[in-house]
Design an enzyme around this catalytic site. Structure first.
Site, PDB file in Angstrom:
ATOM      1  CD  GLU A 299      14.511  33.742  90.575  1.00 49.18           C
ATOM      2  OE1 GLU A 299      13.697  33.963  89.777  1.00 49.18           O
ATOM      3  OE2 GLU A 299      15.393  33.251  91.029  1.00 49.18           O
ATOM      4  CG  HIS A 300       9.729  34.100  93.179  1.00 54.15           C
ATOM      5  ND1 HIS A 300       8.190  33.038  92.848  1.00 54.15           N
ATOM      6  CD2 HIS A 300      10.607  33.345  92.384  1.00 54.15           C
ATOM      7  CE1 HIS A 300       8.513  32.613  92.346  1.00 54.15           C
ATOM      8  NE2 HIS A 300      10.432  31.828  91.797  1.00 54.15           N
TER       9      HIS A 300
END
Length: 434
Positions: free
Chosen positions: A69-70
């Protein structure tokens, strides 16, 4: 495009499954200025052991869904947050146990922002250099949370409950586990779980559904994808009973933090049965422990709780647990008082009048939530990924009976499934409560 009308809540939803497998839901809200969009994948922290199609069975390091996600926000041209900001939008993302969600809210340039959302989530950019850089950033985040008392007492309870199921593993993983992640593993997880057939796009607000759906169709048609086959998730069998009945640490806090709860004996419920369990348990807990209950008032009057006291209930097809508690001057006494109240309720059942009041209160809260596009956007995907429908909660609540709530009370509160998590003041701040 299918038109789904819900007369009970006066909502009309538009749905289409695109040729690539992506499920698209649009909820026009006439008169609303702000639009919310969520682009979600059914992929969370618990999905660390899987196989899809002809791929071999794979186990990946803890925390990789959060790491992925990052990394999705980094593009060759720079940070995607800046693009959203230049288009008047606020963007964010989060990873939970069972999903990852990318979102934006805006009052202008909706089509441009929706295109940006679709394009960046469907365009991964991982290099050895940017992956290695991210490890240090996430390691700092993990270390920061290790000193956060609220985070530690919360995850301490889940760790105390679960022996095998990965729900007990911190969503961010550990410093050790994230340093095992490389770009090849990220691409493997991306190509498995970010396939359109495993994803859902939801848009709510002052939108023209025909125009927005056509934009989405055109966007997706320009991105051919291959079928990856069915995703299989594997979990080690979870033993009955908790890992440890009491987990305690010391940190810099002025008052002890005490959370306790009951681990469910899961039995592979279907989506309809799971929905009934979810709403019944939350209604039962609110009747027994909510801020209008006699128990809450007596605990407050005796200075055993503050406004931080509350409860929550989490359930899935293969795990479920309640969490109760907050800050308290006497953790032992708080737990005993709640256990006594549970024992009394098990003997006499819930108060019928209190149950009906709480039921009306929850229905009212649900209907108010439907006036908030932001709240709808936050909840819609969570229910859909479980095979449920957010807009079917009203009849589920309306049909609940006192007998069902009492049966759920007897089923959920099993002392052999109870665990307690404490964060206590450091030794120099005060002695441990007896």
């Amino acid at each position: 495009m299918q038109k789904l009308h819900y007369p009970g809540v006066e909502e009309t939803l538009y749905y289409e499954q695109l040729p690539n497998g992506l499920s698209v839901y649009l909820l026009p809200k006439e008169g609303f200025q702000k639009t919310y969009a969520t682009f979600s994948t059914r992929y969370g922290s618990v999905d660390n052991h899987f196989r899809s199609g002809s791929q071999p069975l794979t186990r990946v390091p803890d925390g990789i869904a959060h790491f992925l996600e990052h990394k999705m926000f980094e593009e060759p041209t720079g940070d995607i947050f800046a693009t959203f900001a230049s288009q008047g939008a606020s963007a964010n993302a989060f990873t939970s146990f069972d999903r990852t969600v990318y979102l934006f809210s805006a009052t202008e340039q909706i089509e441009a922002n929706l295109t940006t959302l679709l394009d960046f989530v469907q365009h991964p950019y991982f290099t050895d250099q940017n992956v290695d850089k991210e490890k240090g950033i996430i390691a700092q985040e993990i270390n920061m949370y290790s000193d956060n008392p609220d985070w530690r007492v919360y995850y301490g309870l889940i760790e105390a409950m679960y022996q095998k199921h990965p729900v007990h593993i911190d969503i961010a993983g550990t410093v050790e586990s994230i340093y095992k992640i490389d770009k090849e593993l990220l691409y493997l997880c991306y190509n498995t779980f970010y396939h359109p057939s495993n994803m859902l796009l939801f848009v709510v607000g002052g939108i023209d559904s025909d125009r927005i759906m056509e934009l989405i169709r055109s966007n997706q048609a320009a991105k051919p994808v291959e079928d990856i086959g069915e995703i299989e998730r594997f979990f080690d069998p979870e033993p009955q009973g908790v890992r440890e009945p009491l987990k305690s640490i010391r940190l810099q806090v002025s008052l002890p933090k005490c959370l306790f709860g009951f681990k469910e004996k899961t039995n592979g419920l279907g989506s309809a049965e799971l929905l009934v369990r979810d709403v019944t348990t939350k209604l039962m807990l609110e009747t027994l422990l909510g801020s209008s209950s006699p128990l809450y008032q007596s605990l407050y009057d005796d200075n055993l709780i503050s406004d931080s006291f509350g409860y929550e209930y989490n359930c899935s097809t293969d795990y479920g647990f309640s969490i109760i508690g907050g800050d308290t001057s006497d953790p032992d006494r708080l737990v005993e008082r709640v256990k006594e109240a549970i024992g009394d309720a098990l003997q006499s059942g819930l108060d019928a009048a209190a149950f009906e009041r709480t039921k009306k209160k929850r229905i009212g809260s649900y209907l108010r939530m439907l006036n908030s596009p932001e709240a709808i956007a936050g909840e819609f995907t969570r229910y859909k990924f479980r095979g449920q429908d957010l807009f079917e909660l009203l009849p589920a609540y309306e049909s609940l009976t006192l007998e069902q709530a009492n049966a759920r009370l007897r089923e959920h509160f099993d002392l052999s499934q109870l665990a307690v998590s404490l964060v206590l003041p450091t030794a120099e701040q005060g002695a441990e409560p007896s």
